[in-house]
Enzyme design. Structure first.
Site, PDB file in Angstrom:
ATOM      1  N   PHE A  31       0.749  -0.980   0.499  1.00  9.53           N
ATOM      2  CA  PHE A  31       0.092  -0.471   0.037  1.00  9.53           C
ATOM      3  C   PHE A  31       1.176   1.306   0.185  1.00  9.53           C
ATOM      4  O   PHE A  31       2.096   1.554   0.642  1.00  9.53           O
ATOM      5  CB  PHE A  31      -0.766   0.000   1.357  1.00  9.53           C
ATOM      6  CG  PHE A  31      -1.558   0.851   0.679  1.00  9.53           C
ATOM      7  CD1 PHE A  31      -2.739   1.118   0.343  1.00  9.53           C
ATOM      8  CD2 PHE A  31      -1.345   2.439   2.139  1.00  9.53           C
ATOM      9  CE1 PHE A  31      -4.054   2.302   0.074  1.00  9.53           C
ATOM     10  CE2 PHE A  31      -2.303   3.302   1.751  1.00  9.53           C
ATOM     11  CZ  PHE A  31      -3.333   3.143   1.306  1.00  9.53           C
TER      12      PHE A  31
ATOM     13  N   ASP B 134       9.268   2.655   1.676  1.00  8.37           N
ATOM     14  CA  ASP B 134       8.199   3.305   2.508  1.00  8.37           C
ATOM     15  C   ASP B 134       7.659   3.144   3.500  1.00  8.37           C
ATOM     16  O   ASP B 134       7.686   2.080   3.785  1.00  8.37           O
ATOM     17  CB  ASP B 134       6.575   2.958   1.407  1.00  8.37           C
ATOM     18  CG  ASP B 134       5.681   3.462   2.047  1.00  8.37           C
ATOM     19  OD1 ASP B 134       5.689   3.958   3.251  1.00  8.37           O
ATOM     20  OD2 ASP B 134       4.891   4.038   1.179  1.00  8.37           O
TER      21      ASP B 134
ATOM     22  N   LYS C 137       2.574   9.680   8.616  1.00  8.29           N
ATOM     23  CA  LYS C 137       1.419   9.485   9.498  1.00  8.29           C
ATOM     24  C   LYS C 137       2.131   9.414  11.194  1.00  8.29           C
ATOM     25  O   LYS C 137       1.588  10.646  11.343  1.00  8.29           O
ATOM     26  CB  LYS C 137       1.900   7.894   9.871  1.00  8.29           C
ATOM     27  CG  LYS C 137       0.720   7.101   8.477  1.00  8.29           C
ATOM     28  CD  LYS C 137       0.486   5.595   8.360  1.00  8.29           C
ATOM     29  CE  LYS C 137      -0.783   5.313   8.050  1.00  8.29           C
ATOM     30  NZ  LYS C 137      -0.211   4.651   6.323  1.00  8.29           N
TER      31      LYS C 137
HETATM   32  C1  LIG Z   1      -0.894   4.813   5.018  1.00 10.42           C
HETATM   33  C2  LIG Z   1       0.015   4.981   4.411  1.00 10.42           C
HETATM   34  C3  LIG Z   1       0.576   5.306   2.727  1.00 10.42           C
HETATM   35  C4  LIG Z   1      -0.242   6.787   2.447  1.00 10.42           C
HETATM   36  O1  LIG Z   1      -0.426   7.869   3.761  1.00 10.42           O
HETATM   37  P1  LIG Z   1      -1.646   9.307   3.482  1.00 10.42           P
HETATM   38  O2  LIG Z   1      -1.214   9.732   4.325  1.00 10.42           O
HETATM   39  O3  LIG Z   1      -2.959   8.433   3.501  1.00 10.42           O
HETATM   40  O4  LIG Z   1      -1.769   9.093   1.932  1.00 10.42           O
HETATM   41  C5  LIG Z   1       1.813   5.339   2.440  1.00 10.42           C
HETATM   42  N1  LIG Z   1       2.553   4.585   2.260  1.00 10.42           N
HETATM   43  C6  LIG Z   1       1.843   3.230   3.559  1.00 10.42           C
HETATM   44  C7  LIG Z   1       2.731   2.188   3.953  1.00 10.42           C
HETATM   45  C8  LIG Z   1       1.439   3.288   5.017  1.00 10.42           C
HETATM   46  O5  LIG Z   1       0.934   2.867   5.325  1.00 10.42           O
END
Ligand SMILES: *Cc1c(COP(=O)(O)O)cnc(C)c1O
Length: 392
Positions: free
Chosen positions: A137, A222, A251
């Site tokens: 994700f 990420d 986050k």
């Molecule tokens: C939450 C998340 C995102 C997206 O972040 P947003 O602030 O909602 O755009 C991307 N990568 C990972 C691994 C995430 O947990």
């Protein structure tokens, strides 16, 4: 009050979320209260955001203080909190430079743009493809949903951005096989969050690093969900003793204020010059002053050590549940990023927990995700375990 708000929301807010029928009004530490006065122990943290809990006194104080000084001026000028935060991140990571933005998706957008720009600067304009993982994700913007390895995220948005090659997570040979002359980078979450709390084998990320080095590919981690202490290290890559070229954060970085950051080593970061990328709000003084305080509190209060300790305890107690209940298939995770895979639907369990005063999160239909504030204690964990024991 509660019914009014819910009814109004159904009329005026896009229906992109199935919300639980509560209106949360305030919080303190690991506790939240709804408008009827009911309290909940929070094992969601606004989805791995409020790592220091709610209404943390040091965070509230810095926020209020900065609000009286300066909110925003734009990146046409230097501001103190932004520079201090970047310096702190550089000092405590592999990175040499930071680009600030406002969300995780934006941080990943910056990472994808930087990867292309890096090879463009070298005259290798044909290199644009990115190897990314199934069940990953990376966000909801067009580029980041295209990079995401889950069909449900892309439904209805064709044509998505071209140039992503998907391989199974935790399979380094699959990466090797998917590399083309046009490949420029590998994008991977060190621990898959949304995709089901999947921790790779110890040798996986070092092997991915090696493949990247052998093929002159950039490695992008990420760490939007895994960063800022969540897994029992400031950044999850520390567990695996391997550094990426680019890392994205968001986050928990400002404990609830919107922020994103893309960090990179000098070699790669130097491909971003004046005008090559920008954002109005990124790194604004109000948000960066809070993020800097978050990192200071994490260091001063030994939050990471605490996270490791209670995370191990929590996981051991979840394993006890697995041993007692046939409905539990697997317990996995690192630090306080924990998951429990069931062989039944997760949602009824989430709802039952809520009725008993515990907020937990369900993902991928059958997985319970536990991502409490890192300041959670054993007593709150024991209370949730008893509750789950009864429900299961
Ligand atoms: C939450 C998340 C995102 C997206 O972040 P947003 O602030 O909602 O755009 C991307 N990568 C990972 C691994 C995430 O947990």
């Amino acid at each position: 009050m509660k019914e009014n708000i819910m009814e109004k929301a159904d009329k005026v807010i896009t229906a992109t979320y199935n919300r639980f029928p509560v209106v949360i009004e305030k919080g303190s530490g690991c506790r939240l209260w709804d408008t009827t006065g009911r309290s909940y122990t929070d094992f969601v943290s606004g989805i791995a955001v409020c790592n220091l809990g709610h209404a943390h006194p040091r965070i509230s104080r810095v926020l209020a203080k900065q609000a009286e000084i300066l909110l925003h001026v734009s990146n046409l000028y230097y501001t103190i909190p932004q520079v201090e935060l970047a310096a702190h991140l550089v000092e405590n990571s592999f990175a040499d430079r930071v680009f600030f933005c406002n969300s995780g998706a934006e941080a990943n957008e910056a990472a994808l743009k930087l990867a292309r720009r890096y090879f463009w600067e070298k005259g290798q304009t044909h290199r644009y493809r990115v190897v990314t993982m199934e069940k990953s994700f990376h966000g909801r913007t067009m580029a980041t949903l295209s990079a995401t390895g889950q069909d449900k995220i892309k439904k209805g948005y064709d044509p998505v951005l071209e140039g992503f090659d998907f391989v199974p997570f935790n399979d380094v040979d699959a990466i090797r096989r998917s590399i083309k002359p046009s490949t420029c980078a590998v994008l991977v979450e060190p621990v898959q969050g949304e995709g089901g709390i999947r921790v790779p084998d110890a040798g996986y990320l070092p092997a991915v690093r090696k493949v990247c080095d052998e093929n002159d590919l950039l490695l992008i981690f990420d760490e939007i969900q895994t960063g800022i202490g969540r897994t029992g290290a400031l950044f999850a890559y520390e567990h695996f003793r391997v550094a990426p070229d680019i890392m994205t954060l968001a986050k928990a970085l400002a404990n609830g204020l919107p922020i994103g950051a893309m960090l990179a080593n000098e070699k790669v970061a130097s491909a971003f010059g004046p005008g090559s990328h920008a954002t109005t709000f990124g790194g604004t003084p109000i948000v960066t002053s809070v993020a800097l305080e978050v990192l200071k509190v994490i260091a001063a209060d030994n939050i990471i050590e605490h996270c490791r300790k209670v995370g191990d305890y929590f996981k051991a107690r979840l394993v006890e549940l697995k041993n007692r209940h046939d409905s539990v298939e697997d317990v996995r995770g690192l630090g306080l990023l924990l998951g429990m895979k069931l062989n039944v639907d997760a949602m009824p369990v989430v709802t039952a927990c809520m009725e008993k005063g515990f907020l937990i999160n369900g993902i991928q239909d059958t997985i319970l995700r536990f991502i409490p504030p890192l300041i959670i204690d054993k007593k709150d964990i024991d209370a949730l375990i008893s509750c789950l024991d009864e429900i299961l």
